[in-house]
Design a protein around this motif. Structure first.
Motif, short mmCIF file in Angstrom:
data_model
loop_
_atom_site.label_atom_id
_atom_site.label_comp_id
_atom_site.label_asym_id
_atom_site.label_seq_id
_atom_site.Cartn_x
_atom_site.Cartn_y
_atom_site.Cartn_z
N GLN A 1 7.06 9.56 0.74
CA GLN A 1 5.80 9.74 0.03
C GLN A 1 6.03 9.75 -1.48
O GLN A 1 5.15 9.37 -2.26
CB GLN A 1 5.15 11.06 0.46
CG GLN A 1 3.81 11.35 -0.17
CD GLN A 1 2.71 10.44 0.36
OE1 GLN A 1 2.78 9.97 1.48
NE2 GLN A 1 1.69 10.22 -0.45
N VAL B 1 0.60 13.99 5.59
CA VAL B 1 1.74 13.16 5.20
C VAL B 1 2.72 12.98 6.35
O VAL B 1 3.28 11.90 6.55
CB VAL B 1 2.46 13.77 3.98
CG1 VAL B 1 3.83 13.14 3.76
CG2 VAL B 1 1.61 13.60 2.73
N MET C 1 2.50 13.72 -4.82
CA MET C 1 2.36 12.80 -3.71
C MET C 1 2.30 11.32 -4.12
O MET C 1 2.10 10.45 -3.27
CB MET C 1 1.10 13.14 -2.90
CG MET C 1 1.21 14.46 -2.15
SD MET C 1 2.57 14.43 -0.95
CE MET C 1 2.33 16.02 -0.14
N ASN D 1 3.82 7.76 -5.08
CA ASN D 1 5.08 7.06 -4.81
C ASN D 1 5.47 6.29 -6.07
O ASN D 1 4.79 5.35 -6.47
CB ASN D 1 4.90 6.09 -3.63
CG ASN D 1 6.20 5.48 -3.19
OD1 ASN D 1 6.80 4.68 -3.90
ND2 ASN D 1 6.65 5.84 -2.01
#
Length: 239
Positions: free
Chosen positions: A11, A164, A234, A236
């Motif tokens: 993530q 997630v 969170m 990327n």
């Protein structure tokens, strides 16, 4: 068994096949803990770090009076005590809030990662930094939000973290905490906790029955909680 860890790390940044393979070599074994058992005890000096692969656990401190305070909740994919690799002595305990399954990463093998795989080492470092960010957010919620807003914030956080790692069902997730355990999260009496849950239910933001929480109106819930997920990192991006 390592899929929750892979999902969580991926993530934040791309996790290569070589890094997945290295983690599979480092994390091994397995053990189950029943509700109320310590995964890691305060005062212990672990020679391995414990990875939660199934269940829900909590970091906690106990006062001399017997009062208990949870300082964070741990979900599948979390190393519950990765910081013990460097801090050595645990200054708090981690308790199982449901049936928990864990695996272990020997500290000598984690040291090899820090020396031979710097990118993977940074991702694991980020894991501890997110832990610290969660603690900061909980302090703010504890000190400055109303108790209903605090509970709404907890639900927002858990939903995102569980989503997630694939532990949500649509907008629903399992929250196997008793009212006494929730009271230990918010720092309340059980009676007050019951009132707070009742107030949140009346808001129409969530349905909550039989340990299943369903978010009916995310926008309303997040507004009540003043929730900003930035602290969970969170996005990327290269780390």
């Amino acid at each position: 068994m390592l899929e929750p860890l892979y999902l969580q790390l991926a993530q934040h940044d791309v996790l290569s096949d070589a890094e997945r393979s290295m983690l599979a070599q480092v994390v091994s074994g397995g053990k189950e803990f029943s509700v109320g058992q310590d995964l890691v005890s305060e005062g212990s000096r672990p020679i391995y770090s414990t990875l939660l692969v199934e269940g829900l656990a909590a970091r906690y401190k106990v006062l001399e009076s017997g009062g208990r305070q949870f300082t964070s909740l741990q979900v599948p994919g979390d190393f519950v005590d990765l910081h013990a690799f460097l801090l050595k002595t645990m200054d708090h305990g981690i308790v199982a809030l449901s049936l928990c399954r864990v695996m272990f990463a020997d500290h000598t093998k984690l040291r090899v990662i820090t020396e031979k795989a710097p990118h993977l080492g940074r991702l694991l470092w980020l894991d501890t930094l997110v832990d610290a960010a969660i603690h900061r957010e909980w302090i703010v919620a504890m000190g400055r939000l109303s108790k209903v807003s605090h509970l709404a914030h907890l639900i927002c956080e858990l939903f995102i973290r569980l989503q997630v790692v694939g532990h949500t069902n649509g907008t629903s997730f399992n929250l196997p905490l008793s009212q006494a355990e929730l009271a230990d999260v918010l720092g309340l009496s059980v009676v007050h906790m019951n009132r707070v849950i009742g107030s949140l239910r009346k808001s129409a933001a969530v349905n909550w029955a039989n340990h299943t929480v369903t978010i009916v109106d995310w926008r309303l819930l997040a507004q009540m909680a003043e929730f900003d997920p930035t602290y969970l990192s969170m996005t990327n991006e290269p780390r």
